[in-house]
Design a protein around this motif. Sequence first.
Motif, PDB file in Angstrom:
ATOM      1  N   ALA A  66       0.857  -1.181   0.000  1.00  0.00           N
ATOM      2  CA  ALA A  66       0.000   0.000   0.000  1.00  0.00           C
ATOM      3  C   ALA A  66       0.895   1.234   0.000  1.00  0.00           C
ATOM      4  N   VAL A  67       0.290   2.385  -0.276  1.00  0.00           N
ATOM      5  CA  VAL A  67       1.011   3.662  -0.248  1.00  0.00           C
ATOM      6  C   VAL A  67       0.284   4.599   0.714  1.00  0.00           C
ATOM      7  N   GLY A  68       1.030   5.215   1.614  1.00  0.00           N
ATOM      8  CA  GLY A  68       0.471   6.249   2.483  1.00  0.00           C
ATOM      9  C   GLY A  68       1.035   7.599   2.074  1.00  0.00           C
ATOM     10  N   ILE A  69       0.178   8.607   2.022  1.00  0.00           N
ATOM     11  CA  ILE A  69       0.621   9.961   1.672  1.00  0.00           C
ATOM     12  C   ILE A  69       0.237  10.916   2.795  1.00  0.00           C
ATOM     13  N   GLY A  70       1.224  11.652   3.296  1.00  0.00           N
ATOM     14  CA  GLY A  70       0.954  12.796   4.162  1.00  0.00           C
ATOM     15  C   GLY A  70       1.273  14.035   3.347  1.00  0.00           C
ATOM     16  N   SER A  71       0.284  14.886   3.135  1.00  0.00           N
ATOM     17  CA  SER A  71       0.484  16.054   2.265  1.00  0.00           C
ATOM     18  C   SER A  71       0.143  17.350   2.976  1.00  0.00           C
ATOM     19  N   ALA A  72       0.888  18.398   2.618  1.00  0.00           N
ATOM     20  CA  ALA A  72       0.492  19.746   3.026  1.00  0.00           C
ATOM     21  C   ALA A  72      -0.941  19.971   2.569  1.00  0.00           C
ATOM     22  N   ARG A 100      -1.797   6.283  -7.365  1.00  0.00           N
ATOM     23  CA  ARG A 100      -2.192   4.886  -7.578  1.00  0.00           C
ATOM     24  C   ARG A 100      -1.677   4.406  -8.935  1.00  0.00           C
ATOM     25  N   LYS A 101      -1.810   5.279  -9.920  1.00  0.00           N
ATOM     26  CA  LYS A 101      -1.344   4.941 -11.272  1.00  0.00           C
ATOM     27  C   LYS A 101       0.180   4.732 -11.287  1.00  0.00           C
ATOM     28  N   ALA A 102       0.902   5.663 -10.633  1.00  0.00           N
ATOM     29  CA  ALA A 102       2.368   5.569 -10.607  1.00  0.00           C
ATOM     30  C   ALA A 102       2.842   4.361  -9.806  1.00  0.00           C
ATOM     31  N   ALA A 103       2.013   3.921  -8.841  1.00  0.00           N
ATOM     32  CA  ALA A 103       2.396   2.813  -7.956  1.00  0.00           C
ATOM     33  C   ALA A 103       1.758   1.504  -8.391  1.00  0.00           C
ATOM     34  N   ALA A 104       1.462   1.403  -9.676  1.00  0.00           N
ATOM     35  CA  ALA A 104       0.959   0.152 -10.263  1.00  0.00           C
ATOM     36  C   ALA A 104      -0.306  -0.366  -9.580  1.00  0.00           C
ATOM     37  N   GLY A 105      -1.177   0.568  -9.186  1.00  0.00           N
ATOM     38  CA  GLY A 105      -2.493   0.169  -8.694  1.00  0.00           C
ATOM     39  C   GLY A 105      -2.584  -0.205  -7.225  1.00  0.00           C
ATOM     40  N   LEU A 106      -1.506   0.010  -6.454  1.00  0.00           N
ATOM     41  CA  LEU A 106      -1.584  -0.282  -5.010  1.00  0.00           C
ATOM     42  C   LEU A 106      -2.630   0.616  -4.339  1.00  0.00           C
ATOM     43  N   PRO A 107      -3.261   0.142  -3.252  1.00  0.00           N
ATOM     44  CA  PRO A 107      -4.182   1.021  -2.516  1.00  0.00           C
ATOM     45  C   PRO A 107      -3.432   2.217  -1.935  1.00  0.00           C
ATOM     46  N   VAL A 108      -4.081   3.385  -1.944  1.00  0.00           N
ATOM     47  CA  VAL A 108      -3.439   4.628  -1.499  1.00  0.00           C
ATOM     48  C   VAL A 108      -4.269   5.260  -0.385  1.00  0.00           C
ATOM     49  N   GLU A 109      -3.593   5.644   0.677  1.00  0.00           N
ATOM     50  CA  GLU A 109      -4.246   6.306   1.824  1.00  0.00           C
ATOM     51  C   GLU A 109      -3.692   7.724   1.927  1.00  0.00           C
ATOM     52  N   LEU A 110      -4.579   8.735   1.925  1.00  0.00           N
ATOM     53  CA  LEU A 110      -4.163  10.141   1.991  1.00  0.00           C
ATOM     54  C   LEU A 110      -4.573  10.759   3.325  1.00  0.00           C
ATOM     55  N   VAL A 299       7.053   8.436   8.480  1.00  0.00           N
ATOM     56  CA  VAL A 299       6.642   7.345   9.383  1.00  0.00           C
ATOM     57  C   VAL A 299       5.136   7.402   9.612  1.00  0.00           C
ATOM     58  N   GLY A 300       4.589   8.611   9.710  1.00  0.00           N
ATOM     59  CA  GLY A 300       3.146   8.760   9.906  1.00  0.00           C
ATOM     60  C   GLY A 300       2.342   8.365   8.684  1.00  0.00           C
ATOM     61  N   ALA A 301       2.844   8.706   7.490  1.00  0.00           N
ATOM     62  CA  ALA A 301       2.169   8.275   6.256  1.00  0.00           C
ATOM     63  C   ALA A 301       2.168   6.752   6.172  1.00  0.00           C
ATOM     64  N   ALA A 302       3.287   6.145   6.579  1.00  0.00           N
ATOM     65  CA  ALA A 302       3.362   4.680   6.602  1.00  0.00           C
ATOM     66  C   ALA A 302       2.366   4.107   7.600  1.00  0.00           C
ATOM     67  N   ALA A 303       2.256   4.740   8.777  1.00  0.00           N
ATOM     68  CA  ALA A 303       1.315   4.271   9.801  1.00  0.00           C
ATOM     69  C   ALA A 303      -0.116   4.287   9.271  1.00  0.00           C
ATOM     70  N   ALA A 304      -0.461   5.346   8.520  1.00  0.00           N
ATOM     71  CA  ALA A 304      -1.817   5.443   7.956  1.00  0.00           C
ATOM     72  C   ALA A 304      -2.070   4.315   6.962  1.00  0.00           C
TER      73      ALA A 304
END
Length: 317
Positions: A66-72, A100-110, A299-304
């Motif tokens: 999965a991918v976690g994103i923490g964004s401004a 999601r597109k760049a990460a080959a369709g993995l689930p993404v949490e923002l 680390v927080g984006a990963a936790a999410a």
Amino acid sequence: MHTDLVAALDIGGTKIAGALVDGHGRILLRAQRATPAQEGGDTVMRAVDDVIGELTVSPLWNRARAVGIGSAGPVDASAGTVSPVNVPGWRDYPLVERVRKAAAGLPVELIGDGVAITAAEHWQGAARGHDNALCMVVSTGVGGGLVLNGQLHPGPTGNAGHIGHISVDLDGDSCPCGSRGCVERIASGPNIARRALEGGWRPGPDGDTSAAAVAEAARAGDPVAVASFERAAQALAAGIAATATLVEIDIAVIGGGVGKAGDVLFVPLREALATYATLSFVRRLTVAPALMGTDAGLVGAAAAALSRNPSATAAGV
């Protein structure tokens, strides 16, 4: 043993950082690019793509779930979009879909960056072991996030806990957000420095007019610098006490550049908190400096990502 990993992105106005992180919060691989903040939205996205690209070529990428994103922010997790104040090219930008597109369709949490730092401090830092916490970032702006009943509480759009825009001065200065007397308008680094300069404080020979320079002057006893930090501490205390009264947090963690000021901030903050947090159920509220440092966003984006994809976690988030 090949345990699963998550990818993490920490997106701000200065840099875009990426990492592959394991279930214990260890960063196994990093990538980073400068944020082309004044360029168009697609140019900014190319920098994000470059960071993800650097992660995907690693053999470790096969273990990413999965991918976690923490964004401004502001972010809108429900729509998968971001509109960071400091990245004008991104307005309602469909970041989740693009990642999601760049990460080959993995689930993404923002989530917002304040919520990401909260997740990190709760998992590995100063709020560890606390089921109800407010974590704040006090720097160029003031952001934050909440942990309630042991769980990260991002809210429907990912912005819950945004303490910087609680009004603590009814007739205070107008804030760029449109309100007035906001915590951020009083307690952010630039506003601490602005108030000191307006009060007659002058920088040393190096001409440094940052909040860090004001903190140094306050430590040396400059009364105008001390007063500016006391005013910031009062605003933070009022916001923290209001939050604690609403949702019964028992710790407030403060990170960011201003949080590094040490006693210059924390001594008046604890004093002011005693005058605002007066009800029996908030009197035991403690305030602590953040522990996670510059990796908190990753680390927080990963936790999410881990909390939404429990199969990837080896340590309860």
